[in-house]
Design a protein around this motif. Sequence first.
Motif, mmCIF file in Angstrom:
data_model
loop_
_atom_site.group_PDB
_atom_site.id
_atom_site.type_symbol
_atom_site.label_atom_id
_atom_site.label_comp_id
_atom_site.label_asym_id
_atom_site.label_seq_id
_atom_site.Cartn_x
_atom_site.Cartn_y
_atom_site.Cartn_z
ATOM 1 N N THR A 1 0.844 -1.211 0.000
ATOM 2 C CA THR A 1 0.000 0.000 0.000
ATOM 3 C C THR A 1 0.872 1.250 0.000
ATOM 4 N N LEU A 2 1.908 1.243 0.825
ATOM 5 C CA LEU A 2 2.805 2.411 0.872
ATOM 6 C C LEU A 2 3.365 2.715 -0.506
ATOM 7 N N GLY A 3 3.805 1.660 -1.191
ATOM 8 C CA GLY A 3 4.392 1.832 -2.516
ATOM 9 C C GLY A 3 3.365 2.365 -3.506
ATOM 10 N N GLU A 4 2.156 1.824 -3.411
ATOM 11 C CA GLU A 4 1.093 2.251 -4.332
ATOM 12 C C GLU A 4 0.791 3.746 -4.128
ATOM 13 N N LEU A 5 0.695 4.166 -2.863
ATOM 14 C CA LEU A 5 0.395 5.578 -2.573
ATOM 15 C C LEU A 5 1.554 6.479 -3.022
ATOM 16 N N ALA A 6 2.778 6.053 -2.712
ATOM 17 C CA ALA A 6 3.940 6.874 -3.090
ATOM 18 C C ALA A 6 4.037 6.990 -4.609
ATOM 19 N N ASN A 7 3.666 5.925 -5.295
ATOM 20 C CA ASN A 7 3.745 5.948 -6.758
ATOM 21 C C ASN A 7 2.737 6.931 -7.363
ATOM 22 N N ILE A 8 1.598 7.098 -6.683
ATOM 23 C CA ILE A 8 0.619 8.094 -7.150
ATOM 24 C C ILE A 8 1.278 9.479 -7.144
ATOM 25 N N VAL A 9 1.955 9.804 -6.039
ATOM 26 C CA VAL A 9 2.584 11.125 -5.912
ATOM 27 C C VAL A 9 3.744 11.241 -6.905
ATOM 28 N N ARG A 10 4.525 10.190 -6.997
ATOM 29 C CA ARG A 10 5.681 10.184 -7.909
ATOM 30 C C ARG A 10 5.245 10.455 -9.341
ATOM 31 N N GLU A 11 4.198 9.776 -9.773
ATOM 32 C CA GLU A 11 3.772 9.942 -11.170
ATOM 33 C C GLU A 11 3.064 11.278 -11.373
ATOM 34 N N ARG A 12 2.399 11.766 -10.331
ATOM 35 C CA ARG A 12 1.772 13.089 -10.433
ATOM 36 C C ARG A 12 2.847 14.160 -10.638
ATOM 37 N N LYS A 13 3.953 14.027 -9.936
ATOM 38 C CA LYS A 13 4.989 15.058 -10.000
ATOM 39 C C LYS A 13 5.946 14.877 -11.185
ATOM 40 N N ASN A 14 6.266 13.647 -11.501
ATOM 41 C CA ASN A 14 7.346 13.419 -12.474
ATOM 42 C C ASN A 14 6.980 12.455 -13.605
ATOM 43 N N GLY A 15 5.700 12.119 -13.710
ATOM 44 C CA GLY A 15 5.276 11.243 -14.796
ATOM 45 C C GLY A 15 6.028 9.924 -14.763
ATOM 46 N N ASN A 16 6.459 9.495 -15.941
ATOM 47 C CA ASN A 16 7.124 8.198 -16.043
ATOM 48 C C ASN A 16 8.639 8.334 -16.145
ATOM 49 N N VAL A 17 9.111 9.562 -15.876
ATOM 50 C CA VAL A 17 10.538 9.843 -16.068
ATOM 51 C C VAL A 17 11.354 9.475 -14.840
ATOM 52 N N THR A 18 12.540 8.916 -15.040
ATOM 53 C CA THR A 18 13.539 8.832 -13.963
ATOM 54 C C THR A 18 14.785 9.578 -14.421
ATOM 55 N N TYR A 19 15.233 10.471 -13.559
ATOM 56 C CA TYR A 19 16.401 11.303 -13.881
ATOM 57 C C TYR A 19 17.700 10.648 -13.426
ATOM 58 N N PHE A 20 18.756 10.961 -14.152
ATOM 59 C CA PHE A 20 20.110 10.600 -13.703
ATOM 60 C C PHE A 20 21.042 11.700 -14.175
ATOM 61 N N ASN A 21 22.243 11.733 -13.624
ATOM 62 C CA ASN A 21 23.217 12.688 -14.163
ATOM 63 C C ASN A 21 24.572 12.021 -14.346
ATOM 64 N N VAL A 22 25.450 12.730 -15.033
ATOM 65 C CA VAL A 22 26.792 12.208 -15.266
ATOM 66 C C VAL A 22 27.702 13.009 -14.334
ATOM 67 N N ASN A 23 28.142 12.345 -13.279
ATOM 68 C CA ASN A 23 28.876 13.066 -12.238
ATOM 69 C C ASN A 23 30.037 12.233 -11.706
ATOM 70 N N GLU A 24 30.855 12.878 -10.902
ATOM 71 C CA GLU A 24 31.903 12.176 -10.152
ATOM 72 C C GLU A 24 31.916 12.721 -8.744
ATOM 73 N N HIS A 25 32.430 11.913 -7.821
ATOM 74 C CA HIS A 25 32.584 12.358 -6.432
ATOM 75 C C HIS A 25 34.047 12.711 -6.176
ATOM 76 N N LEU A 26 34.259 13.728 -5.356
ATOM 77 C CA LEU A 26 35.614 14.112 -4.945
ATOM 78 C C LEU A 26 35.585 14.339 -3.438
ATOM 79 N N ASN A 27 36.394 13.584 -2.714
ATOM 80 C CA ASN A 27 36.516 13.755 -1.256
ATOM 81 C C ASN A 27 37.954 14.204 -1.005
ATOM 82 N N PRO A 28 38.204 15.524 -0.967
ATOM 83 C CA PRO A 28 39.589 16.011 -0.980
ATOM 84 C C PRO A 28 40.389 15.642 0.269
#
Length: 374
Positions: free
Chosen positions: A34-61
């Motif tokens: 149920t939690l997943g079903e409810l969260a998915n309603i909000v997720r799709e309302r806000k962001n449709g069917n898209v999942t974002y990613f980026n091309v990045n690197e981490h630096l811990n100086p």
Amino acid sequence: MADRLAEIREMVEAGKRLSFDDGVFLDRHADLHTLGELANIVRERKNGNVTYFNVNEHLNPTNVCVYRCTFCAFRADLKSPKGYVMTDQQIIERGREACDRGCTELHIVGGLHHQLPYEWYLNVIRILHGEFPKLHLKAWTAVEWDWFARMTGRPTRDLIAEMMDAGLGSLPGGGAEIFHPDIRRQICEHKADAAEWIRVHREAHELGLRSNATMLYGHIEQAEHRIDHLIRLRELQDETGGFQTFIPLAFHPDNTRLSHIPKASGLTDLKIMALSRLMLDNFPHIKAYWVMLGIQTAQVAQSYGADDVDGTVVHEKIYHDAGSDSPQELTVDEIRRLIIEAGRVPVERDTLYHEVVRERDTSWKTGKKLVALA
Ligand code: V47
Ligand code: SF4
């Protein structure tokens, strides 16, 4: 119990805000499906069917740190053989590597070194921006900003403004852990408290920067502490609107002073992801950080509220020092595959969620028309 869940379902469907008590009820009693079903309603309302990613690197100086958070396997004492401080040359080489790999972002966080002055941290931003002006520098957690203020006696607002002049692009979400003092006192007693963390992000937002927020779960906290944490973030977002993404972070116990605590299960990871999506109704994005979750859970999480999986990452240390067996990096093709397999449309974004369209790959253009932003 069933009545209460039905009431909450109606609220979610109607786009109404959930209270502290609703959150604690869901955390304690709701079934995962149920939690997943409810969260998915909000997720799709806000962001449709898209999942974002980026091309990045981490630096811990540097990993040398004055604090001794009980959950941290990354830090080193000043004299420890494990401790390191990167040279300017090494830092520039990492910036060059990131640019050569087509990164749009460098994620920069480290330890609070006993002896390095604030100017050393400022210089990291200055030299990277000087050499690679197109690379977005997402740098220093609120805990680091607070440490800079303690070291210099200057207000954090001035320090953030100074680093913006030097090339700072946004703030990462680390250092939040669990805000509630009963827990914070036990896991990271001396570092910036909740009020300080929130003040730094408020100031960054007022200065025009965007930032992220996190929560470290799966150690000694309980449902009340998690929901309290999410509501404090929601309140700041109501005030400023400056947060972009929330990243729930599962505690990894290996090599830490809390190594007796078992790592959270995949089911807990999905529960916290869904709860975060439901409580943070004013956050545009929820991130399933694959380094922390593992690839399979990051895939399922895209049906439990998450609309972002972070990026290619490379050189991650904080989770790998604490026992993560995720790979060190994913290629863009691997990230796209993990999103497509989850039934979502991958969209590469920059740090500020502008779509990145790479000329050599025309499939980005098909993804574009499917973007459904709230
Ligand atoms: O603040 C440290 C956490 C955070 C452990 O803003 C641990 O996009 C689990 O904030 N087990 C740093 N967690 C990482 C972070 C982050 C990561 C990815 C993306 C973004 C973003 C931010 O890692 C720390 C702390 O909460 N952490 N040790 C550990 N053993
Ligand atoms: Fe230092 Fe950050 Fe590790 Fe805490 S979590 S000990 S502040 S490096």
